[in-house]
Design a protein around this motif. Structure first.
Motif, PDB file in Angstrom:
ATOM      1  N   LYS A  55       0.458   9.288  -5.802  1.00 40.35           N
ATOM      2  CA  LYS A  55       0.385  10.681  -5.363  1.00 40.35           C
ATOM      3  C   LYS A  55       1.699  11.448  -5.447  1.00 40.35           C
ATOM      4  CE  LYS A  55      -3.500  10.218  -2.183  1.00 40.35           C
ATOM      5  NZ  LYS A  55      -4.030  10.600  -0.856  1.00 40.35           N
ATOM      6  N   TYR A  56       2.830  10.779  -5.352  1.00 41.09           N
ATOM      7  CA  TYR A  56       4.095  11.490  -5.171  1.00 41.09           C
ATOM      8  C   TYR A  56       5.148  11.205  -6.227  1.00 41.09           C
ATOM      9  CZ  TYR A  56       1.819  12.028  -0.667  1.00 41.09           C
ATOM     10  OH  TYR A  56       0.903  12.308   0.301  1.00 41.09           O
ATOM     11  N   GLN A  79       2.052   1.817  -3.449  1.00 33.72           N
ATOM     12  CA  GLN A  79       0.916   2.256  -4.268  1.00 33.72           C
ATOM     13  C   GLN A  79       0.643   3.743  -4.065  1.00 33.72           C
ATOM     14  OE1 GLN A  79      -2.657   0.001  -3.552  1.00 33.72           O
ATOM     15  NE2 GLN A  79      -3.935   1.390  -4.726  1.00 33.72           N
ATOM     16  N   ILE A  80       0.698   4.213  -2.821  1.00 39.53           N
ATOM     17  CA  ILE A  80       0.451   5.629  -2.537  1.00 39.53           C
ATOM     18  C   ILE A  80       1.548   6.498  -3.135  1.00 39.53           C
ATOM     19  CG2 ILE A  80       0.342   7.347  -0.674  1.00 39.53           C
ATOM     20  CD1 ILE A  80      -1.120   5.183   0.980  1.00 39.53           C
ATOM     21  N   TRP A  81       2.812   6.056  -2.998  1.00 42.22           N
ATOM     22  CA  TRP A  81       3.920   6.786  -3.631  1.00 42.22           C
ATOM     23  C   TRP A  81       3.689   6.897  -5.131  1.00 42.22           C
ATOM     24  CZ3 TRP A  81       7.558   4.121  -6.894  1.00 42.22           C
ATOM     25  CH2 TRP A  81       8.556   4.966  -7.431  1.00 42.22           C
ATOM     26  N   SER A 107      -5.107  12.565  -9.126  1.00 44.56           N
ATOM     27  CA  SER A 107      -5.415  11.443  -8.241  1.00 44.56           C
ATOM     28  C   SER A 107      -5.541  11.880  -6.789  1.00 44.56           C
ATOM     29  CB  SER A 107      -4.321  10.382  -8.361  1.00 44.56           C
ATOM     30  OG  SER A 107      -3.065  10.925  -8.011  1.00 44.56           O
ATOM     31  N   ARG A 108      -5.149  13.123  -6.483  1.00 41.92           N
ATOM     32  CA  ARG A 108      -5.198  13.594  -5.092  1.00 41.92           C
ATOM     33  C   ARG A 108      -6.490  14.350  -4.853  1.00 41.92           C
ATOM     34  NH1 ARG A 108      -3.591  18.492  -2.470  1.00 41.92           N
ATOM     35  NH2 ARG A 108      -2.989  18.143  -0.305  1.00 41.92           N
ATOM     36  N   ILE A 129       0.831  -1.203   0.000  1.00 41.10           N
ATOM     37  CA  ILE A 129       0.000   0.000   0.000  1.00 41.10           C
ATOM     38  C   ILE A 129       0.869   1.258   0.000  1.00 41.10           C
ATOM     39  CG2 ILE A 129      -0.231  -0.008   2.524  1.00 41.10           C
ATOM     40  CD1 ILE A 129      -2.880   1.176  -0.046  1.00 41.10           C
ATOM     41  N   ALA A 130       2.027   1.200   0.689  1.00 40.50           N
ATOM     42  CA  ALA A 130       2.923   2.354   0.726  1.00 40.50           C
ATOM     43  C   ALA A 130       3.465   2.650  -0.673  1.00 40.50           C
ATOM     44  CB  ALA A 130       4.066   2.100   1.704  1.00 40.50           C
TER      45      ALA A 130
END
Length: 214
Positions: free
Chosen positions: A16-17, A11-13, A159-160, A8-9
């Motif tokens: 979003k980042y 995936q978020i990177w 996406s944010r 999940i970490a």
């Protein structure tokens, strides 16, 4: 081997980042590339950029230090975005022109990626007289719905999700409507909401006393 402790970490990177081209092609191939991008950009203003790039990279490496989200997403991308996460909106005037001028400021801030906090206490309550047009005021909650729609619209291209904070004084006549607004799961989804509480209110609550709305 992945640097991330959990899928999940990563995936978020990625979502979003991670720095990507407009078509979604990754520019940051790894999270180390993200750290290097941030370190290099933040070191540019120093007298010895090479030294500070190394210092900053060491701080970021292995997630020892995580900058705010807007820094992680925007630093070193050359995009016209803010590196500040949060903004506090100025006083919202109690006039139609003033309210929509503030809405415009909010939209431009959110377009740059900033989250915003507002105090809606300055808008007259629902049912109050609007002089000169023979009408009743719709109240701050109705304008919050407009802000909510703006936020969904501005952020819909990325996406944010947009991030907004709404506050209202504990003595505003619409405070109960404000407190109950999010019981409707389809309403004000882009807002966190907080009541502004005074010492006098807390004392009245402890004493089980009355409380005047004004």
């Amino acid at each position: 081997m992945s640097r991330f402790a959990a899928p999940i970490a990563e995936q978020i990177w990625d979502m979003k980042y991670r720095f990507k081209q407009a078509d979604g092609t990754p520019i940051d191939q790894t999270v180390e590339d993200s750290w290097r991008r941030i370190a290099r950009d933040l070191a540019r203003v120093e007298q010895d950029p090479d030294r500070w790039e190394r210092e900053f990279y060491t701080a970021l490496e292995d997630f020892k230090y995580l900058p705010a989200g807007r820094i992680t997403a925007g630093a070193g991308t050359a995009r016209q975005v803010t590196l500040f996460n949060c903004f506090v909106m100025g006083t919202i005037p109690d006039s139609m022109g003033g309210i929509f001028e503030m809405l415009k400021e909010a939209a431009l801030t959110m377009q740059q990626g900033g989250g915003i906090g507002y105090d809606f206490s300055t808008i007259r309550p629902r049912g109050a007289d609007v002089k000169g047009v023979a009408a009743d005021a719709s109240g701050p909650l109705s304008f919050m719905d407009v802000w909510d729609a703006m936020c969904r619209t501005i952020m819909s291209a990325g996406s944010r999700r947009g991030a907004m904070m709404a506050t209202m004084r504990c003595d505003h006549p619409d405070i109960e409507q404000f407190i109950g607004a999010k019981s409707d799961p389809a309403r004000l989804r882009m807002f966190n909401m907080s009541m502004l509480v005074t010492d006098a209110f807390m004392e009245a609550d402890k004493a089980d006393g009355s409380w005047e709305l004004q």
